[in-house]
Design a protein around this motif. Structure first.
Motif, mmCIF file in Angstrom:
data_model
loop_
_atom_site.group_PDB
_atom_site.id
_atom_site.type_symbol
_atom_site.label_atom_id
_atom_site.label_comp_id
_atom_site.label_asym_id
_atom_site.label_seq_id
_atom_site.Cartn_x
_atom_site.Cartn_y
_atom_site.Cartn_z
ATOM 1 N N ALA A 110 0.724 -1.215 -0.051
ATOM 2 C CA ALA A 110 0.093 -0.055 -0.023
ATOM 3 C C ALA A 110 0.801 1.421 0.155
ATOM 4 C CB ALA A 110 -0.966 0.015 1.226
ATOM 5 N N THR A 149 -8.907 6.598 16.324
ATOM 6 C CA THR A 149 -8.062 5.608 15.717
ATOM 7 C C THR A 149 -8.769 5.253 14.521
ATOM 8 O OG1 THR A 149 -6.624 5.362 17.828
ATOM 9 C CG2 THR A 149 -6.550 3.561 16.088
ATOM 10 N N ILE A 150 -8.196 4.790 13.377
ATOM 11 C CA ILE A 150 -8.644 4.239 12.358
ATOM 12 C C ILE A 150 -7.588 3.153 12.050
ATOM 13 C CG2 ILE A 150 -9.686 6.280 11.285
ATOM 14 C CD1 ILE A 150 -6.990 5.617 9.164
ATOM 15 N N GLN A 151 -7.773 2.192 10.984
ATOM 16 C CA GLN A 151 -7.029 0.960 10.884
ATOM 17 C C GLN A 151 -6.580 1.070 9.412
ATOM 18 O OE1 GLN A 151 -10.056 -1.682 11.357
ATOM 19 N NE2 GLN A 151 -10.094 -1.981 13.481
ATOM 20 N N GLY A 211 -6.050 -0.020 5.663
ATOM 21 C CA GLY A 211 -6.730 -0.444 4.982
ATOM 22 C C GLY A 211 -8.040 -0.151 5.004
ATOM 23 N N GLN A 212 -8.339 0.579 6.051
ATOM 24 C CA GLN A 212 -9.944 0.843 6.170
ATOM 25 C C GLN A 212 -10.227 2.074 5.138
ATOM 26 O OE1 GLN A 212 -10.903 2.426 10.042
ATOM 27 N NE2 GLN A 212 -12.569 3.262 9.302
ATOM 28 N N THR A 213 -11.587 2.116 4.385
ATOM 29 C CA THR A 213 -11.811 2.891 3.366
ATOM 30 C C THR A 213 -12.916 3.833 3.760
ATOM 31 O OG1 THR A 213 -13.270 1.227 2.394
ATOM 32 C CG2 THR A 213 -11.080 1.550 1.592
ATOM 33 N N ASP A 214 -13.785 3.455 4.877
ATOM 34 C CA ASP A 214 -14.973 4.250 5.200
ATOM 35 C C ASP A 214 -14.565 5.043 6.618
ATOM 36 O OD1 ASP A 214 -17.696 4.965 5.413
ATOM 37 O OD2 ASP A 214 -17.679 3.430 7.228
ATOM 38 N N TYR A 263 -0.050 7.701 3.316
ATOM 39 C CA TYR A 263 -0.668 8.510 2.339
ATOM 40 C C TYR A 263 -1.858 7.876 1.777
ATOM 41 C CZ TYR A 263 1.704 5.572 -1.095
ATOM 42 O OH TYR A 263 2.244 4.711 -2.255
ATOM 43 N N ALA A 264 -1.923 6.473 1.938
ATOM 44 C CA ALA A 264 -3.151 5.722 1.515
ATOM 45 C C ALA A 264 -4.269 6.054 2.002
ATOM 46 C CB ALA A 264 -2.868 4.347 1.400
ATOM 47 N N GLU A 265 -4.331 6.099 3.345
ATOM 48 C CA GLU A 265 -5.493 6.478 4.328
ATOM 49 C C GLU A 265 -5.460 7.879 4.186
ATOM 50 O OE1 GLU A 265 -3.212 4.127 5.273
ATOM 51 O OE2 GLU A 265 -4.521 2.395 4.665
ATOM 52 N N LEU A 275 -7.746 8.995 1.441
ATOM 53 C CA LEU A 275 -9.012 8.627 1.722
ATOM 54 C C LEU A 275 -9.872 9.555 2.642
ATOM 55 C CD1 LEU A 275 -8.774 4.962 1.292
ATOM 56 C CD2 LEU A 275 -10.495 6.134 0.291
ATOM 57 N N ARG A 311 -0.555 -0.026 -7.681
ATOM 58 C CA ARG A 311 -0.632 -0.575 -6.339
ATOM 59 C C ARG A 311 -1.184 0.290 -5.495
ATOM 60 N NH1 ARG A 311 0.246 -6.163 -5.577
ATOM 61 N NH2 ARG A 311 1.713 -6.832 -6.747
ATOM 62 N N ASN A 328 -4.016 3.839 -4.475
ATOM 63 C CA ASN A 328 -5.514 4.126 -4.696
ATOM 64 C C ASN A 328 -5.548 4.784 -6.135
ATOM 65 O OD1 ASN A 328 -6.593 3.497 -2.200
ATOM 66 N ND2 ASN A 328 -5.253 5.065 -1.103
ATOM 67 N N TYR A 341 -20.444 2.260 -4.658
ATOM 68 C CA TYR A 341 -19.137 2.405 -3.720
ATOM 69 C C TYR A 341 -18.463 3.731 -4.261
ATOM 70 C CZ TYR A 341 -14.803 1.220 -1.419
ATOM 71 O OH TYR A 341 -13.794 1.254 -0.347
ATOM 72 N N PHE A 384 -17.063 6.737 -1.979
ATOM 73 C CA PHE A 384 -15.946 6.718 -1.113
ATOM 74 C C PHE A 384 -14.851 7.042 -2.201
ATOM 75 C CE2 PHE A 384 -18.665 3.582 1.040
ATOM 76 C CZ PHE A 384 -18.299 4.175 2.273
ATOM 77 N N ARG A 440 -8.721 0.138 -5.169
ATOM 78 C CA ARG A 440 -7.369 -0.222 -5.176
ATOM 79 C C ARG A 440 -7.331 -1.762 -5.442
ATOM 80 N NH1 ARG A 440 -4.292 1.740 -0.026
ATOM 81 N NH2 ARG A 440 -5.205 -0.106 1.041
ATOM 82 N N LEU A 453 -11.182 -6.498 2.311
ATOM 83 C CA LEU A 453 -11.899 -6.115 3.521
ATOM 84 C C LEU A 453 -13.369 -6.160 3.176
ATOM 85 C CD1 LEU A 453 -11.226 -5.415 6.484
ATOM 86 C CD2 LEU A 453 -11.276 -3.077 5.825
ATOM 87 N N GLU A 511 -11.481 2.475 16.463
ATOM 88 C CA GLU A 511 -10.757 1.343 16.346
ATOM 89 C C GLU A 511 -11.467 -0.063 16.845
ATOM 90 O OE1 GLU A 511 -10.640 3.796 18.137
ATOM 91 O OE2 GLU A 511 -8.976 3.478 20.043
#
Lengths: 384, 329
Positions: A55, A211-213, A215-218, A240-242, A245, B151, B153, B243, B247, B251, B257, B298
């Motif tokens: 990622a 806190t987010i995770q 790989g999370q997208t929403d 940067y990926a998260e 988003l 690879r 987004n 989606y 959003f 990717r 997920l 979390e």
């Protein structure tokens, strides 16, 4: 797994010792201590350790290219001493890092590593490098705790989050003058550590955290919390990926708080994902703007067809510290480690020298800003 | 707690939006399970391919945000069509390559499961390596806008600008929120009617109930299986566009997920039950949002899956419980 690692490392060390002995007794009358002979350069490589896929691959590729450029330039200038470059692609995954580190230890020709790139993988691979005596210089891992583990092989050539975190906090309170800040982190060793420091530095100005995770997208629940807090600035500790988003969904939901992030987001991939939503984002980084290093800039662009990005220059410096050492005849791990520890010289990013714990001694943190789809230098942040 | 109450409407709407996407993807799992008693773990990749198809359409058309409404609708419909076609196609391909022979040989279910997991990895990596794959054919530069940063987004250049429609309880409901929730419900009703009323739908129910008896009655089992995969794929394609509208990015590994969540939604609603899939999606989406609001983001997965376990402990067959075959619908 645990068993094999535990017994494997001493075995490897023993094997290394044996081959080393074989080398000196069986070889000809070469100067055994190595005094810069051309012959002593054979079969020598430095390694790059970090993500080339996954990622956050862009951050790793920038670093690999910096190392590659240094090695290529070195080989061009020193026809009698060709140094190889071994790549260890961890995908940024701390779990893959242990196996790769063991693999690097097992490769006799590899005498120094530029990396590991991220904090999480540094944390799991660090003890293995320390036990194998393989010196590392990270060009990017900024979690402060990494240098407190007593790994004598560990070095990093940039300021850690103990300087970056307070600098980000200073920027938020002094430059942005935001009275209320919402802090979000991605639960990674890097992101959570950084968010924690920003949190402490800003103290009362922090009106909420989440806190987010990875790989999370929403992020709708997080964004609701940000809106509810009425914060004027949002600090995000993560990659940067998260980040792309998150800011995109924030703007989509009509939250216009200033988005402040750190070096893990300083990548065009952030703008690619966020589009117009990225505009105005503040990015802190313990790295100099590339415009300050014209010569390197041109050579890099020529070699890879793109401008050097985050930490390419730091990686170039790190590789050069090792390459200079190799040229001076430090062609095994032990003497190269000593060389790095005692090193003092002018790099393109800073005056390079390391303290006892492996931290670089000269640190500057810059703020960057996203303007018209480009990450441009804003100002140096004064830290004390 | 007061945070949850103060923002109840916002959390509910965004939860429903997320749940609608889960529900539409869950249909693919539930349909295939109903007919074959197999979990098609590669279904998440069917969705992922659809999402890229929609992105590529907008890249190819190159429409700027703020265009005239007919243009926006046209582009979105084109993207929808592309996503449905590609997802449906990938689903059919999956059935042909990963399943058909195994089903014919009556291989153990576990074998088909592994085959599906393998297909899932292969499809995801193909997408993640697409820049190199087109490179083999010397098309890397020509196709650059479609394959660069393979690879990373990839952003969906949404031609439709998000606009607030009306405000309820302090939250401004947007046009995108409405489109997603309404589309999901409409598609669910359409699918329900399709299974209830059409010949193919009857066939699907017959094979789900007792595939041998259905075959004896002249139902072409293979054709029905293909139809099931196709319908699931088309729904996933639609879910992919919805989606992206919400959003904004996809990717190569985004399916994983979402696939886990959609599968959970399917089980929550009662696997094999078409209506249950959407209900499960909504319940899961809401649980995630409320859970995040109560104790922090979390914990969202902890809350969501805890709910799953608790519901299954009391209703082992899921919320609606009936299988595809026994459903009166």
């Amino acid at each position: 797994m645990r068993f094999s690692v535990k017994t494997g490392v001493p075995l490897l060390a023993a094997a290394l010792a044996l081959t080393a002995c074989g080398g000196t007794t069986g070889g000809d009358d070469d100067n055994a201590s190595g005094g810069g002979d051309a012959g002593s350069c054979e079969d020598i490589a430095i390694g790059y350790f970090g993500a080339l896929t996954g990622a956050a691959a862009n951050l790793g590729i920038n670093i690999r290219n910096g190392v590659q450029l240094a090695v290529d330039q070195f080989n061009e200038e020193n026809a009698d001493c060709q140094v190889g470059l071994e790549e260890y692609d961890s995908a940024g995954d701390p779990n893959q890092a242990t196996g790769l580190a063991t693999q690097a230890i097992g490769d006799d020709s590899v005498i120094g590593i530029v990396g590991p790139a991220f904090s999480g993988e540094s944390d799991t691979a660090g003890p293995i490098f320390a036990e194998g005596g393989l010196p590392t210089i990270s060009a990017s891992a900024t979690n402060p705790a990494l240098s407190t583990n007593g790994w004598d092989t560990f070095h990093r050539i940039l300021g850690n989050d103990d300087s970056q975190g307070p600098a980000a906090a200073t920027y938020i309170s002094d430059v942005l003058q935001a009275p209320s800040v919402f802090v979000v982190d991605d639960a990674s060793a890097y992101g959570a550590g950084l968010a924690e420091i920003v949190n402490e530095s800003l103290a009362d100005a922090v009106v909420g955290e989440d806190t987010i995770q990875t790989g999370q997208t929403d992020f709708s629940a997080t964004i609701t919390a940000i809106r509810d807090s009425g914060a004027e600035a949002v600090f995000f500790g993560g990659y940067y990926a998260e980040a792309g988003l998150l800011v995109q969904q924030m703007r989509g939901a009509g939250v216009d708080a200033t988005f402040v992030v750190a070096d893990g987001v300083k990548d065009p991939g952030f703008i690619e994902a966020a589009g117009d939503a990225a505009e105005g984002t503040i990015i802190t980084c313990p790295c100099l703007p590339p415009e300050e290093q014209q010569e390197f800039f041109t050579a890099f662009e020529e070699a890879f067809g793109s401008a050097p990005a985050t930490y390419s220059a730091e990686a170039y410096d790190a590789a050069n510290v090792m390459l200079e050492g190799i040229k001076e005849g430090n062609t095994d791990r032990e003497s190269l480690l000593e060389w790095i520890n005692d090193y003092s010289g002018e790099g393109i990013t800073k005056q390079v020298s390391f303290d006892e714990s492996g931290e670089v001694e000269n640190i500057s943190v810059w703020a960057y800003k996203v303007e018209n789809g480009e990450i441009v230098a804003d100002q140096e942040i004064e830290t004390d | 707690m007061s945070f949850l109450i103060n923002n109840f409407v916002e959390l509910t709407v965004t939860g429903l939006v997320l749940g609608a996407v889960y529900g539409l993807v869950a249909l693919g799992y539930t349909l295939v399970y109903g007919v074959l008693q197999l979990i098609n773990f590669a279904h998440s990749e069917v969705w992922m391919f659809g999402s890229f198809a929609a992105v590529w359409v907008t890249v190819a058309v190159g429409v700027a945000p703020g265009s005239a409404l007919p243009v926006v609708i046209g582009v979105l419909l084109l993207a929808l069509l592309a996503a449905m076609t590609v997802s449906g196609g990938v689903a059919l391909l999956l059935e042909r390559v990963a399943y058909r022979r195994l089903i014919r040989l009556d291989a153990p279910k576990l074998v088909a499961l592994i085959s599906a997991i393998g297909a899932s990895f292969a499809l995801a990596e193909i997408m993640g390596l697409r820049d190199r794959i087109v490179g083999w054919f010397g098309l890397r530069d020509d196709l650059d806008p479609y394959v660069r940063s393979a690879r990373d987004n990839t952003r969906f250049r949404n031609p439709l600008e998000t606009e607030g429609l009306f405000t309820v309880g302090g939250y401004t409901v947007t046009n995108v929120d409405v489109i997603i929730i309404v589309s999901a419900v409409v598609m669910m009703i359409a699918l329900d009617q399709f299974i209830r009323r059409t010949r193919t739908g009857k066939g699907i129910r017959a094979v789900a109930q007792d595939s041998e008896a259905a075959a004896l009655m002249g139902v072409n089992r293979n054709r029905i299986i293909r139809a099931t995969f196709l319908v699931g794929g088309i729904m996933a394609g639609a879910a992919a566009l919805l989606y992206l509208m919400r959003f904004g990015v996809t990717r190569w590994n985004a399916g994983f997920l979402l696939g886990v969540k959609a599968f959970t939604a399917a089980v929550l609603g009662g696997i094999g039950n078409v209506r249950g899939a959407l209900l499960g999606g909504f319940v899961l989406g809401l649980a995630e949002n409320y859970g995040s609001a109560l104790i922090g983001s979390e914990w969202r997965d902890v809350v969501a899956f805890l709910l799953l376990v608790v519901i299954l402990l009391f209703r082992p067959t899921g919320l609606l419980g009936e299988s595809l075959g026994r459903a009166r619908a």
